[in-house]
Design a protein around this motif. Structure first.
Motif, PDB file in Angstrom:
ATOM      1  N   SER A 100     -24.052 119.864 129.833  1.00 46.63           N
ATOM      2  CA  SER A 100     -25.391 119.395 129.481  1.00 46.63           C
ATOM      3  C   SER A 100     -25.573 117.913 129.751  1.00 46.63           C
ATOM      4  O   SER A 100     -26.708 117.431 129.855  1.00 46.63           O
ATOM      5  CB  SER A 100     -25.678 119.687 128.003  1.00 46.63           C
ATOM      6  OG  SER A 100     -24.687 119.083 127.179  1.00 46.63           O
ATOM      7  N   ALA A 101     -24.488 117.156 129.881  1.00 42.09           N
ATOM      8  CA  ALA A 101     -24.602 115.727 130.167  1.00 42.09           C
ATOM      9  C   ALA A 101     -25.183 115.485 131.555  1.00 42.09           C
ATOM     10  O   ALA A 101     -25.631 114.376 131.856  1.00 42.09           O
ATOM     11  CB  ALA A 101     -23.238 115.052 130.044  1.00 42.09           C
ATOM     12  N   ILE A 106     -31.267 115.018 128.636  1.00 39.30           N
ATOM     13  CA  ILE A 106     -30.341 115.468 127.589  1.00 39.30           C
ATOM     14  C   ILE A 106     -29.188 114.472 127.518  1.00 39.30           C
ATOM     15  O   ILE A 106     -29.000 113.794 126.521  1.00 39.30           O
ATOM     16  CB  ILE A 106     -29.843 116.900 127.854  1.00 39.30           C
ATOM     17  CG1 ILE A 106     -31.019 117.876 127.756  1.00 39.30           C
ATOM     18  CG2 ILE A 106     -28.754 117.294 126.858  1.00 39.30           C
ATOM     19  CD1 ILE A 106     -30.662 119.307 128.013  1.00 39.30           C
ATOM     20  N   GLY A 107     -28.394 114.398 128.589  1.00 41.63           N
ATOM     21  CA  GLY A 107     -27.384 113.343 128.689  1.00 41.63           C
ATOM     22  C   GLY A 107     -26.308 113.388 127.642  1.00 41.63           C
ATOM     23  O   GLY A 107     -25.604 112.398 127.444  1.00 41.63           O
ATOM     24  N   SER A 108     -26.157 114.481 126.932  1.00 40.72           N
ATOM     25  CA  SER A 108     -25.163 114.581 125.871  1.00 40.72           C
ATOM     26  C   SER A 108     -24.149 115.649 126.221  1.00 40.72           C
ATOM     27  O   SER A 108     -24.502 116.734 126.688  1.00 40.72           O
ATOM     28  CB  SER A 108     -25.836 114.939 124.546  1.00 40.72           C
ATOM     29  OG  SER A 108     -24.869 115.295 123.567  1.00 40.72           O
ATOM     30  N   ASN A 110     -22.623 117.191 124.070  1.00 42.93           N
ATOM     31  CA  ASN A 110     -22.644 118.102 122.921  1.00 42.93           C
ATOM     32  C   ASN A 110     -23.749 119.150 123.017  1.00 42.93           C
ATOM     33  O   ASN A 110     -23.972 119.897 122.069  1.00 42.93           O
ATOM     34  CB  ASN A 110     -22.816 117.311 121.623  1.00 42.93           C
ATOM     35  CG  ASN A 110     -21.646 116.381 121.380  1.00 42.93           C
ATOM     36  OD1 ASN A 110     -20.493 116.763 121.573  1.00 42.93           O
ATOM     37  ND2 ASN A 110     -21.947 115.148 120.976  1.00 42.93           N
ATOM     38  N   GLY A 112     -27.868 120.488 124.256  1.00 42.63           N
ATOM     39  CA  GLY A 112     -29.243 120.063 124.033  1.00 42.63           C
ATOM     40  C   GLY A 112     -30.195 121.213 124.295  1.00 42.63           C
ATOM     41  O   GLY A 112     -29.790 122.377 124.370  1.00 42.63           O
ATOM     42  N   TRP A 156     -34.202 109.767 120.835  1.00 44.16           N
ATOM     43  CA  TRP A 156     -33.039 110.501 120.341  1.00 44.16           C
ATOM     44  C   TRP A 156     -32.784 110.080 118.899  1.00 44.16           C
ATOM     45  O   TRP A 156     -32.733 108.901 118.566  1.00 44.16           O
ATOM     46  CB  TRP A 156     -31.800 110.184 121.167  1.00 44.16           C
ATOM     47  CG  TRP A 156     -31.863 110.773 122.542  1.00 44.16           C
ATOM     48  CD1 TRP A 156     -32.880 111.491 123.083  1.00 44.16           C
ATOM     49  CD2 TRP A 156     -30.857 110.679 123.529  1.00 44.16           C
ATOM     50  NE1 TRP A 156     -32.594 111.876 124.347  1.00 44.16           N
ATOM     51  CE2 TRP A 156     -31.341 111.392 124.665  1.00 44.16           C
ATOM     52  CE3 TRP A 156     -29.606 110.096 123.597  1.00 44.16           C
ATOM     53  CZ2 TRP A 156     -30.601 111.515 125.830  1.00 44.16           C
ATOM     54  CZ3 TRP A 156     -28.874 110.212 124.753  1.00 44.16           C
ATOM     55  CH2 TRP A 156     -29.365 110.914 125.853  1.00 44.16           C
ATOM     56  N   ASP A 158     -30.736 111.004 115.025  1.00 47.23           N
ATOM     57  CA  ASP A 158     -29.640 111.667 114.321  1.00 47.23           C
ATOM     58  C   ASP A 158     -30.037 111.917 112.874  1.00 47.23           C
ATOM     59  O   ASP A 158     -29.199 111.942 111.978  1.00 47.23           O
ATOM     60  CB  ASP A 158     -28.364 110.805 114.367  1.00 47.23           C
ATOM     61  CG  ASP A 158     -27.815 110.690 115.780  1.00 47.23           C
ATOM     62  OD1 ASP A 158     -27.705 111.736 116.439  1.00 47.23           O
ATOM     63  OD2 ASP A 158     -27.524 109.563 116.200  1.00 47.23           O
ATOM     64  N   ASP A 167     -32.623 116.839 118.552  1.00 51.78           N
ATOM     65  CA  ASP A 167     -31.602 116.011 119.181  1.00 51.78           C
ATOM     66  C   ASP A 167     -31.453 116.406 120.650  1.00 51.78           C
ATOM     67  O   ASP A 167     -31.365 117.582 120.980  1.00 51.78           O
ATOM     68  CB  ASP A 167     -30.244 116.207 118.492  1.00 51.78           C
ATOM     69  CG  ASP A 167     -30.237 115.613 117.092  1.00 51.78           C
ATOM     70  OD1 ASP A 167     -31.118 114.780 116.817  1.00 51.78           O
ATOM     71  OD2 ASP A 167     -29.365 116.000 116.289  1.00 51.78           O
ATOM     72  N   HIS A 168     -31.460 115.417 121.543  1.00 48.85           N
ATOM     73  CA  HIS A 168     -31.166 115.637 122.963  1.00 48.85           C
ATOM     74  C   HIS A 168     -32.019 116.756 123.542  1.00 48.85           C
ATOM     75  O   HIS A 168     -31.533 117.794 123.981  1.00 48.85           O
ATOM     76  CB  HIS A 168     -29.677 115.932 123.138  1.00 48.85           C
ATOM     77  CG  HIS A 168     -28.790 114.926 122.481  1.00 48.85           C
ATOM     78  ND1 HIS A 168     -28.828 113.586 122.806  1.00 48.85           N
ATOM     79  CD2 HIS A 168     -27.863 115.043 121.489  1.00 48.85           C
ATOM     80  CE1 HIS A 168     -27.949 112.932 122.059  1.00 48.85           C
ATOM     81  NE2 HIS A 168     -27.361 113.791 121.254  1.00 48.85           N
TER      82      HIS A 168
END
Length: 427
Positions: A100-101, A106-108, A110, A112, A156, A158, A167-168
């Motif tokens: 997903s990064a 999204i760039g995460s 983890n 998104g 973004w 948290d 998130d993302h």
């Protein structure tokens, strides 16, 4: 024919959907979207963009601002689901399927979400269906979610009170793709009525390649395309073949078909019926056919080693189909031995016969030849010469045993309806 060719131009966009794959928009390794994504039979471009729905969807103040709204029933999610499925199948592929990064917005690492909105209410609430992007599990279409039109996916956060969906997250911004035109030639096409309301065309040339197409008959003179697919082709190689039962002449020639072992239908123990590889070659005067076998030598019990040149990919037993077979038995003159026969579906019972010099039998191997001139048949003047080019190869082994108890003792192995190839560039 003239009307058909003109009609084909109107259908250029339809065929473009099937001829061209989606083109990914990748910048410095990051996926920003794609062009020519097929959704419900229409080409779209899509961009993954951060921002508010107001900024990205023309104010987001009417359902018509979203391309996949079902105006008749806002709770019918079929259209927007098709869009999300198209993203999964055509865009989020390769590394972008699990990292997903690499997705813009999204760039995460983890995971998104990619959102596609479909409805808005007077209070600014936004109906959304989307895709969850995860690094350790498959992409999954969300059941449903909502936000408001002013929420900025570029912010973004948290804040657990907002929930994980915020998130993302990035919007999928869809637009109708620019038309992609195809050159379509029906001049070599063959038509076939598949049922009362359907017509099938085969060997339609689209951008120089052969395709099949299905149309639904709406009313007299009006057709609507429903399906299109590319035809597999085969150019029969030239070779110097001696009919002597020695397979070495076929070294270096690619088979037209490779068959799995033990898949006869039914597999009832008839030796010499389990095809391994099937070959076809030619020179100026003859067409050559050869079989290698898994289960033993060719049998002298009436087993037929057949090459059919068929008019259609899907239909069997059509007028004009040519049947070439080698088998052991008595010919019409009472001469016993290996023979090659050539017949045509409309003249079964009237066949050409060639003696044992046209057949070579070896260990787990049989080859035979037939004059090309005897294949290029015009139906005794009933129609134009059909020749060999544009025919579909159906090669198989057939063993038939008459039975008094009515039990099926046939054995069949070889090319099935779904894997025939069309002969090209023969002349």
């Amino acid at each position: 024919m003239r009307r058909l060719l003109i009609f084909a131009v109107v259908l250029q966009l339809f065929f473009a959907l099937n001829v061209y794959a989606a083109t990914l928009d990748i910048r410095n390794g990051i996926l920003f979207g794609a062009e020519d994504v097929v959704v419900n039979g229409v080409l779209y471009d899509v961009l993954f963009q951060d921002g508010t729905a107001i900024e990205l969807f023309d104010g987001a103040d009417a359902n018509t601002d979203f391309p996949f709204t079902n105006s008749a029933d806002l709770y019918n999610y079929d259209l927007v689901n098709m869009a999300n499925e198209a993203l999964i199948d055509q865009v989020l592929i390769g590394d972008f399927d699990f990292d997903s990064a690499l997705i813009n917005g999204i760039g995460s690492i983890n995971g998104g979400y990619i959102w596609t909105p479909y409805a808005v209410n007077s209070g600014g609430g936004l109906g959304i269906r989307g895709i969850r992007i995860g690094n350790q599990e498959d992409d999954d279409i969300l059941l449903n979610t909502s936000t408001n039109t002013s929420f900025d996916t570029g912010w973004w956060v948290d804040d657990d009170s907002l929930g994980p969906l915020y998130d993302h997250t990035v919007y999928a911004v869809w637009s109708i793709a620019a038309p992609v035109y195809a050159e379509i030639d029906f001049s070599r096409a063959k038509s076939l009525s598949s049922d009362e309301n359907m017509i099938r065309f085969e060997n339609v040339i689209i951008n120089g390649e052969p395709y099949w197409m299905n149309y639904r008959v709406l009313q007299r003179g009006f057709l609507a395309p429903t399906e299109v697919g590319k035809l597999a082709t085969f150019e029969i190689p030239r070779a110097n073949i001696s009919i002597d039962g020695d397979p070495s002449d076929w070294d270096g020639i690619a088979p037209v078909y490779r068959d799995p072992e033990g898949d006869q239908e039914p597999n009832n123990g008839h030796i010499g019926t389990d095809a391994k590889e099937i070959f076809i070659a030619r020179d100026d005067d003859f067409l050559y056919c050869a079989y290698t076998l898994y289960d033993g030598d060719p049998q002298r019990d009436g087993t037929e080693y057949v090459t059919e040149l068929q008019q259609y990919f899907e239909q069997y037993h059509t007028v004009g189909d040519t049947i070439i077979e080698a088998s052991f038995g008595e010919d019409e003159f009472g001469e016993e031995g290996w023979h090659v026969y050539v017949s045509h579906r409309e003249t079964l019972g009237h066949r050409l016969s060639f003696d044992s010099s046209y057949v070579g039998v070896g260990t787990y191997f049989i080859e035979y030849k037939v004059p090309i001139a005897d294949i290029e048949y015009d139906g005794d003047g009933q129609f134009h010469t059909m020749g060999i080019e544009g025919r579909f190869i159906r090669s198989y082994i057939h063993r038939y045993i008459p039975s008094e108890d009515g039990q099926n003792k046939n054995t069949y192995d070889g090319v099935s309806e779904g894997n025939k190839v069309m002969i090209i560039d023969f002349y």
